[in-house]
Structure formats: C-alpha cells, structure tokens
Design an enzyme around this catalytic site. Structure first.
Site, mmCIF file in Angstrom:
data_model
loop_
_atom_site.group_PDB
_atom_site.id
_atom_site.type_symbol
_atom_site.label_atom_id
_atom_site.label_comp_id
_atom_site.label_asym_id
_atom_site.label_seq_id
_atom_site.Cartn_x
_atom_site.Cartn_y
_atom_site.Cartn_z
ATOM 1 N N SER B 157 0.843 -1.198 0.000
ATOM 2 C CA SER B 157 0.000 0.000 0.000
ATOM 3 C C SER B 157 0.886 1.259 0.000
ATOM 4 O O SER B 157 1.753 1.392 -0.855
ATOM 5 C CB SER B 157 -0.916 -0.071 1.229
ATOM 6 O OG SER B 157 -1.941 0.855 1.151
ATOM 7 N N ASP B 324 -9.132 -6.496 -4.249
ATOM 8 C CA ASP B 324 -8.690 -5.211 -3.686
ATOM 9 C C ASP B 324 -9.228 -4.097 -4.577
ATOM 10 O O ASP B 324 -8.819 -3.963 -5.722
ATOM 11 C CB ASP B 324 -7.159 -5.185 -3.649
ATOM 12 C CG ASP B 324 -6.599 -3.920 -3.012
ATOM 13 O OD1 ASP B 324 -7.375 -2.996 -2.718
ATOM 14 O OD2 ASP B 324 -5.374 -3.867 -2.810
ATOM 15 N N HIS B 357 -8.279 -5.191 0.109
ATOM 16 C CA HIS B 357 -6.958 -4.597 0.305
ATOM 17 C C HIS B 357 -6.230 -5.241 1.488
ATOM 18 O O HIS B 357 -5.011 -5.388 1.472
ATOM 19 C CB HIS B 357 -7.123 -3.090 0.517
ATOM 20 C CG HIS B 357 -5.834 -2.332 0.552
ATOM 21 N ND1 HIS B 357 -4.900 -2.413 -0.451
ATOM 22 C CD2 HIS B 357 -5.304 -1.484 1.471
ATOM 23 C CE1 HIS B 357 -3.863 -1.635 -0.151
ATOM 24 N NE2 HIS B 357 -4.082 -1.076 1.011
#
Lengths: 196, 381
Positions: B157, B324, B357
């Site tokens: 991320s 995600d 995610h």
C-alpha cells in the site's frame, strides 16, 4: 527440451529482447537467456508454472493473453514467441495481430490438427482425437481452437503476414514423408513471421 | 497471548530509538532540525552487510512488524505472517529493519512530539510530509546501521510507494523492490475517501484546529469515523458479507431494536474505529493521508512513470489481490507496464483473494509462495 523449442533457438539472435507468451515453466526463456544472452519477459497465468519461473529467477508476469498486449509498446521486442498456446486462446487471430505489433518478428508453434493420426482417429472412430501430444477429452481440453498447417497458411495470407520460415517437427522424425506432405505427417508446426 | 512462542516467530523483540541531529530538509521546503526514529530489527546482519531488508509501513502501520513485545501481548506485529524464521521474509536469511516513519505516532517524531522551538506539541504545525521525506529519513537510518545497499526494500500500500520512491531517490542502494497492493498514484475515488475521513476528524468538536493536546482532549469520535471509512475500503464486499452478512446483534427484523447498535457490521466498525482512536493520533492521520494523496511517482518526470523508472537499478516484484478495490490490480498493471516500458526486471503475480486490500496483511498460500520463492532467490545473491 521439447523438440519445437530446440528448433526455435536458431531463429533467435544473440542478445535480443524477447517476449514469451504462455511461457510455462520458463524452460525456453531460461535456455535462451543462458545460451543466447537474451533478456525479456514471460507471460503466464498458471500459478504453479509462475512459481517455477520465479525459482529460475525469470521475469514472469501474470497476464491473460486473451486480454491482449496493450501494456506492450509497438516494436518493443526483437522477437515475440508463443509455443503451443495458439490453440488455447479465445481469439488467436487477434493475439497474432498483437504479436506482430509488439515484436519485429514472431515465432509461433502449434500442434498440427491435420496430422494423419488425428485424421485417422476421427475418420475411423468418429470421435475427437486423443493422443500423447493432445491428451485431453473434448470437454476438458484447454485446446479450443485447433487448426491445421493449411489453415494457418490461409490465415497468414489473409492477414498479409510474411512467413520468414516454416517448419514441421515430429518427436519421432519421419523426415521424408514429413517434408513431402507436412500437413499430413507433421506433428508440430513452427512459423517464423513478420509484418510484410 | 501465546503460552509458548511459535517456532516460526521472531520471538520477543524490543524497539530501539535513534536520534538524528543533522537537519532533514523536507520536500515542503521546511527543515526538521532534530528528530528520532523508533525501529525494530529481526535476524542477523551478515559480515558483508548484504542481507538487509527494509520494511516500509502503510497508513496505520508502525515499527512493530513481527514478534511480541512481551508474553502478555495479545497479538504479534502487523506483518507477522510474512516475517520470521522460515516465513517469506525469512529471518534465518535476512536482517529485517522495520521503522516507524516520521510524522507517525508510535515513537518517531511526529505531530504529537514536542516542537523544540515552542516547547509545545507540534500539532497542526508539524511540517507537511511527502513520501520522499520518509525515504530520505530511512536512508539516514540505513547509514547509521551501516547498510549501504538494501537486499530489498519492501512495502504494501503506502509502503509500496515508499519502496518505489527508494529506487528513484537512491537507485544504487536498492537491489530488489517489492511493491504489494500499491499504485503509481491515488485515483480521485481514493482521494475522496481520504478527504471524507479527514473531514470526520476536523469536524469533531474536540479537534480544536488540531491543538487538541493543548486542550487536553482527543477528537476520538472523528478519528473513529475516519477509521470506519477506511476500514470499509480495506475489505471486499464478499468478505464483509461472509463475516457479518445482515446479521442482527439485537432485536428482530419484524420490529427492529431500540439498541444503538443493531447490525453486526455496525458493531464491528464501531469497535474498529473506537480501538483505532485510542492508538492513533489525529494529526498524524491527516498528515499521512495527505502524503498518500500527493504521491505521484511520475509527476516530476514529465508525468511519465516510464521515464521515472528508467532511473531505477533495482529488480521488481509486484503483487496485487483480485478483490482489492482500494488499490485494484489495474493499479499494479500500471506499475508493471511502466517497468516494462523502462526495460526493468519485473515479476508480477495477481493473487486470487476474497479479502480486499487487507489481503496484503493476511496469510495466503499462493501469496506466501510467490513472495517467499522470490525472496529465497535473492538471498543467495
């Protein structure tokens, strides 16, 4: 090494940049890297095959060929390869267009469905051929777009694709017959192509 | 709390702190004259100092990535599934460094630290940060630890953004870069989620223009709502449905309930939000989400990520997760395409996952295989 892979190396120049579509366990990419100092990428969708490529330290990219090669620029590779994957694609003719866009040259290999064994199987038994090279039943085969030598020749003509080399290879070579009547006696077709 | 430490755990770890008195010039033009970084290390640095791996944390992460601080810890570090002996980031092979970034709130200098010039907490006056500021501060940490070249810089991320930025700011100090569930830049939708979260914080009456510490209070409610918004985007629709469905916590579908919390998902989100608000600083949240919003790998290279990546010397591993939607596989495709365009070595895997995610933090067989086998290959270099 599979016999078609062995033949292909003669058409790859030293140090060239290559893209291998449906690279499997990376055997060809690794061989060409070690023997011809090539660089490039392999595209694959099978998780276990991708793992084996990673073990070999190859650049492997998970990508479905039916989605096209939009992420690759025009003429960005010396040679785009696709061995024994043409018949598994949903849109083989479109992928061929993409290969010729991305690569200066292309090499395609596929099983010749016009081989006498396949013809004999269908003619005498009336069922879809199952062989060592094509060991699947019709309902579970990944091979959804079979073609013969002649079919592929027609496609190349229609698309105005230049055939630089064409060759047929057999696991057990029946040289004379194969050379005389390739569409009947050639098991695997190897085409070396470029734009006109 | 484990009764016995699992054999594949790095065990009990103790955070360390380093002070830096050489001023750090930030992207915003301001200077951080003095700061400290809190970090943990796992495994042993080899004699050639060639096996060091840097872990870059995401929005709510920190230095405690693996192991336990004490036997009474309820849970191990945030990436314990991936760091430890025999795990993908194998501490038998690698010396792992994990830090809390500046601007954070887990011990490194950030908005809740005291501003030496005023003697009061920095609060909203803490300088604005960009991802590159973290990278430069991490490079200083590497200097102090005697690490010239990282075997790998790894991040998920926002951490993936730091890892990519490393390869451009210090091309010769990164051999491999692993970018997991990340993006070249945020989409408008992503910025919108961050802005909504920020507004939740700012509109809390206890926010006091960011000077809540001076008022001896905390905008707990706003921070909790911010986390709830974030949390929704970290899970997939499927995952939320599986875990909570439309289950009621009290009452019935016929007549409803007089309880404040009716559906299980409400209860879960409130718990997550409330818990987060106890541990995280609101000004840090504002600061870090802004750094996320502003990140754009290719901006200063003529908006061309290919031109940017041409500077990199590292080899890349890129991983995304099918469900995600905060950092969708398409964002990773953009990273991979840019790397291909720049003629860089890259391996890419798209992991089939139901966890959205959050998948980048959770155990998954294929993810562990791809990650572990890639890193096993570089451990011998």
């Amino acid at each position: 090494m599979r016999i078609d892979l062995n033949e292909i190396q003669h058409w790859i120049k030293q140090g060239s940049r290559i893209l291998d579509l449906g690279c499997g366990d990376g055997t060809l990419l690794k061989f060409l890297h070690d023997n011809k100092q090539t660089e490039g990428y392999g595209l694959e969708i099978d998780a276990e095959q991708i793992n084996i490529c990673i073990d070999k330290g190859l650049n492997v990219i998970e990508q479905n060929l039916d989605r096209g090669l939009g992420n690759f620029a025009d003429n960005s590779f010396d040679t785009v390869l696709m061995t024994q994957a043409l018949q598994t694609l949903h849109f083989p003719h479109k992928v061929l267009d993409e290969m010729l866009r991305v690569g200066k040259e292309c090499i395609v290999t596929f099983p010749n469905f016009g081989h006498w064994k396949a013809r004999y199987h269908l003619a005498t038994r009336g069922r879809m051929p199952v062989s060592d090279l094509l060991p699947y039943e019709w309902y579970n085969t990944p091979n959804i777009h079979f073609c013969t030598f002649k079919d592929f020749e027609v496609l190349c003509r229609e698309k105005n694709i230049k055939v630089i080399h064409r060759q047929v290879v057999n696991e057990q070579s029946v040289q004379l017959l194969k050379d005389a009547m390739p569409n009947l006696f050639g098991e695997t077709a190897i085409y070396h192509l470029s734009k006109q | 709390m484990p009764d016995v430490l699992p054999p594949d755990s790095v065990g009990i770890v103790t955070p360390q702190t380093l002070h830096f008195s050489e001023p750090l010039l930030l992207a915003c033009g301001k200077t951080l004259s003095d700061y400290q970084l809190v970090y943990e290390t796992y495994g042993q640095l080899n004699a050639h100092k060639s096996n060091a791996v840097l872990i870059c944390h995401a929005l709510s992460g920190h230095h405690h990535a693996a192991g336990y601080h004490s036997m009474s810890d309820k849970r191990p570090g945030w990436w314990d599934s991936y760091i430890g002996p025999g795990k993908p980031i194998d501490t038998h092979k690698f010396y792992v460094v994990s830090l809390n970034n500046i601007g954070g709130c887990h011990g490194s200098t950030g908005p809740s630290s005291i501003n030496p010039e005023t003697g009061k907490p920095w609060g909203p006056d803490f300088p604005k940060l960009r991802v590159r500021d973290w990278v430069h501060s991490q490079a200083r940490l590497a200097d102090k630890l005697g690490i010239d070249v990282w075997a790998a810089v790894i991040g998920g991320s926002l951490g993936g953004m730091q890892a990519m930025r490393w390869t451009l700011e210090y091309p010769h100090r990164v051999r491999h870069c692993a970018v997991i569930a990340s993006a070249l830049k945020l989409s408008a939708q992503n910025i919108a989620f961050n802005e909504t979260a920020r507004q939740a914080i700012i509109s809390d009456p206890n926010f006091h223009d960011g000077r809540y510490q001076e008022h001896d209070t905390v905008p707990r409610h706003g921070l909790g709502v911010a986390r709830m918004i974030g949390h929704i985007t970290y899970l997939s629709d499927y995952d939320m449905g599986e875990k909570f469905g439309r289950d009621l916590r009290s009452g019935s579908f016929d007549i409803g309930s007089d309880e404040d919390v009716e559906f299980q998902i409400e209860s879960y989100l409130r718990y997550q939000g409330g818990n987060f608000a106890k541990q995280f600083d609101a000004n840090s949240y504002l600061l870090i989400t802004k750094a996320l919003d502003y990140f754009d790998l290719g901006r200063e290279y003529g908006d061309d990520p290919i031109a940017a990546f041409k500077l990199a010397q590292a080899k890349f591993l890129v991983i995304s997760f099918s469900t995600d939607w905060r950092f969708a596989p398409e964002r990773s495709h953009e990273i991979v395409s840019a790397l291909i365009g720049a003629n860089k070595a890259v391996t890419y895997a798209e992991i089939e996952s139901k966890s959205g995610h959050d998948a980048f933090l959770l155990p998954d067989e294929r993810y562990q295989q791809v990650f572990g086998r890639y890193l096993a290959g570089i451990a011998t270099e």
